[in-house]
Write a protein that holds these residues in place. Structure first.
Motif, short mmCIF file in Angstrom:
data_model
loop_
_atom_site.label_atom_id
_atom_site.label_comp_id
_atom_site.label_asym_id
_atom_site.label_seq_id
_atom_site.Cartn_x
_atom_site.Cartn_y
_atom_site.Cartn_z
N TRP A 48 6.91 -13.78 -24.48
CA TRP A 48 7.34 -15.17 -24.78
C TRP A 48 7.68 -15.92 -23.50
N ASN A 49 8.39 -15.15 -22.59
CA ASN A 49 8.76 -15.78 -21.32
C ASN A 49 7.53 -16.15 -20.51
N LYS A 50 6.54 -15.29 -20.53
CA LYS A 50 5.30 -15.58 -19.81
C LYS A 50 4.60 -16.77 -20.37
N SER A 51 4.57 -16.89 -21.71
CA SER A 51 3.84 -18.02 -22.33
C SER A 51 4.54 -19.33 -22.11
N ASN A 52 5.83 -19.32 -21.86
CA ASN A 52 6.59 -20.54 -21.63
C ASN A 52 6.75 -20.82 -20.13
N GLY A 53 6.26 -19.94 -19.35
CA GLY A 53 6.39 -20.16 -17.91
C GLY A 53 5.39 -21.16 -17.44
N GLN A 71 8.17 -8.32 -26.72
CA GLN A 71 7.97 -9.67 -27.27
C GLN A 71 8.67 -10.74 -26.41
N VAL A 72 9.88 -10.41 -25.92
CA VAL A 72 10.62 -11.36 -25.08
C VAL A 72 9.85 -11.60 -23.78
N THR A 73 9.34 -10.51 -23.22
CA THR A 73 8.56 -10.65 -21.97
C THR A 73 7.32 -11.53 -22.19
#
Length: 477
Positions: free
Chosen positions: A472-477, A468-470
């Motif tokens: 989330w990071n992708k979607s906010n990148g 989930q963290v991965t």
């Protein structure tokens, strides 16, 4: 036994099975000690069994030295034992006498008339066998004190069947069959020799109760076994002379002719045979040697079992066992005791029996023989005096001690009971340890399985969060 659901906690690769096995082995440590203790107790039970057996042998050896006959041994010689052999009981007074044998004892033997056809039936009826004594002139039979033996013969019985029934009737005779060119004959022979061991065979046919009636002696039917019978050997006593006096015996053995002496006629003599009875000290020496050997066997076993070898640092099985040491001391105290019953001899050493380094006994044969020659009664009393207390002989004291040790309430029974109880308690302790180990293994296995389940769940949650963290990071990148 509990089972492990996976090989590692939370699939981390940790060898949980090996960990649990080692923990269980540690928990089993007391069992190893108990197993060793049980083996030691069993070995002690076996050792005391061996000691008991040797003490029993020592008791027997001491008993021979307390017996009167053990000290009154005699030797018996015959100038020619091929003709007359002899023996004598202990205590028999020295004597010499001559024996001449005129005849040997014989058993009565008979043969029936020849029977034809061979293998044919004889006829029904009853055969009667009586034991007793025959007189020759006039020929007559006097029945003995025993009851006649009646043997039932059926119409189909052949001579072989008759012989078999006679042999099975325990009538004092044996039966066999002789077959020759003239037919077959019934041979009878008394089982014992002597004039009083003769026999008479009668036939009773068709219910006739008189064996002398015409119907029972007419050489027809069953009476063929009686009519025409020949006495092939008459019952006879052995006849001899002792110092010229006639004596007779129902057997070839003369057991009560000379007090304490039994002589046997082996053959008819051609010249007088001299029988000599004299004192025999070799029996005494043999009994003393047996006594020493039996004592040394016990002493050596106890010595080895209780010693400590300082060089090797090893201890005997019973080293430090107070009861074993007490047993050893009790036996030695008797051997070293002083008795007032032996007159000239008060200690074993006085007759050449000395204690060596380590406790074994040794016999100085020269000194012992000298003592037996000079004062045989004093030597005897040294061992078998029964004056009581300090006057008791050495063998008497040792026999009393060993009898007490071997009794149902004695040392060996008590020691065995104690060791058996220890073994039983050890077994109970082993059972308790095994039960505790099983419970421990089950408990710890359950805990590791539960921990494994929890860790697996946490690892799954951790992986989900990481995903989930991965994301989330992708979607906010």
């Amino acid at each position: 036994m509990a089972t492990i659901s996976s090989v590692g906690v939370g699939t981390s690769g940790l060898d949980v099975k090996s960990i649990i096995t080692k923990l269980v082995e540690l928990e089993k440590e007391p069992l190893n000690k108990l197993t060793l203790q049980a083996a030691t107790v069993k070995t002690k039970i076996s050792a005391y069994g061996q000691i008991k057996s040797l003490v029993s042998t020592l008791q027997d050896a001491a008993s021979k030295l307390t017996s009167v006959t053990g000290w009154n041994g005699v030797s018996t010689t015959s100038s020619d034992s091929k003709f007359v052999s002899a023996s004598a009981v202990g205590g028999t007074l020295p004597t010499t006498f001559s024996v001449e044998v005129q005849s040997l004892a014989k058993a009565q033997a008979t043969a029936s008339a020849a029977l034809l056809p061979v293998g044919g039936a004889l006829g029904s009826g009853t055969l009667r066998l009586e034991l007793g004594k025959w007189s020759v002139a006039p020929a007559s039979f006097t029945p003995g004190s025993g009851q006649p033996v009646d043997i039932t013969i059926s119409a189909s019985d052949k001579l072989a069947d008759v012989a078999s029934k006679i042999n099975g009737a325990n009538a004092g005779v044996t039966a066999s069959i002789l077959t020759d060119a003239s037919g077959e004959r019934l041979l009878l022979r008394s089982k014992t020799t002597g004039e009083d061991a003769g026999f008479r065979l009668s036939a009773l046919e068709d219910g006739d109760i008189d064996p002398l009636s015409a119907g029972n002696t007419d050489a027809t039917g069953l009476s063929r076994l009686v009519a025409g019978t020949t006495v092939t050997q008459a019952a006879a006593n052995a006849n001899a002379t002792v110092n010229g006096i006639a004596v007779s015996s129902g057997t070839n053995t003369f057991a009560s002719t000379i007090s304490g002496v039994t002589f046997k006629a082996e053959q008819v003599t051609t010249a007088p045979i001299e029988i000599t009875v004299g004192k025999d000290d070799s029996a005494i020496q043999s009994n003393i040697d047996g006594f020493v050997k039996a004592y040394n066997a016990v002493n050596q076993l106890l010595q080895d079992a209780t010693k400590y070898d300082a060089k090797t640092g090893t201890a005997g099985l019973l080293q430090g066992d107070a009861t074993a040491v007490a047993l050893q001391n009790s036996l030695r105290n008797v051997i070293q005791s002083v008795t007032t019953g032996g007159a000239a001899f008060q200690r074993l050493a006085d007759v050449g029996i000395t204690q060596q380094l380590g406790g074994d006994l040794a016999v100085d044969t020269t000194k012992l023989n000298k003592a037996l020659a000079a004062s045989p009664d004093d030597v005897k009393n040294l061992f078998r005096s029964t004056g009581g207390g300090a006057a008791d002989g050495i063998a008497v004291q040792l026999k009393a001690l060993t009898t007490n040790l071997l009794s149902n309430a004695g040392f060996f029974k008590s020691k065995d009971d104690t060791l058996q109880l220890n073994l039983k308690r050890n077994g109970q302790d082993q059972t308790r340890v095994n039960e505790r180990v099983d419970a421990f293994e089950k408990r710890i296995t359950q805990r590791y399985n539960a921990l494994d389940t929890q860790m697996s769940s946490l690892n799954g949650l951790n992986a989900y969060i990481a995903q989930q963290v991965t994301a989330w990071n992708k979607s906010n990148g």
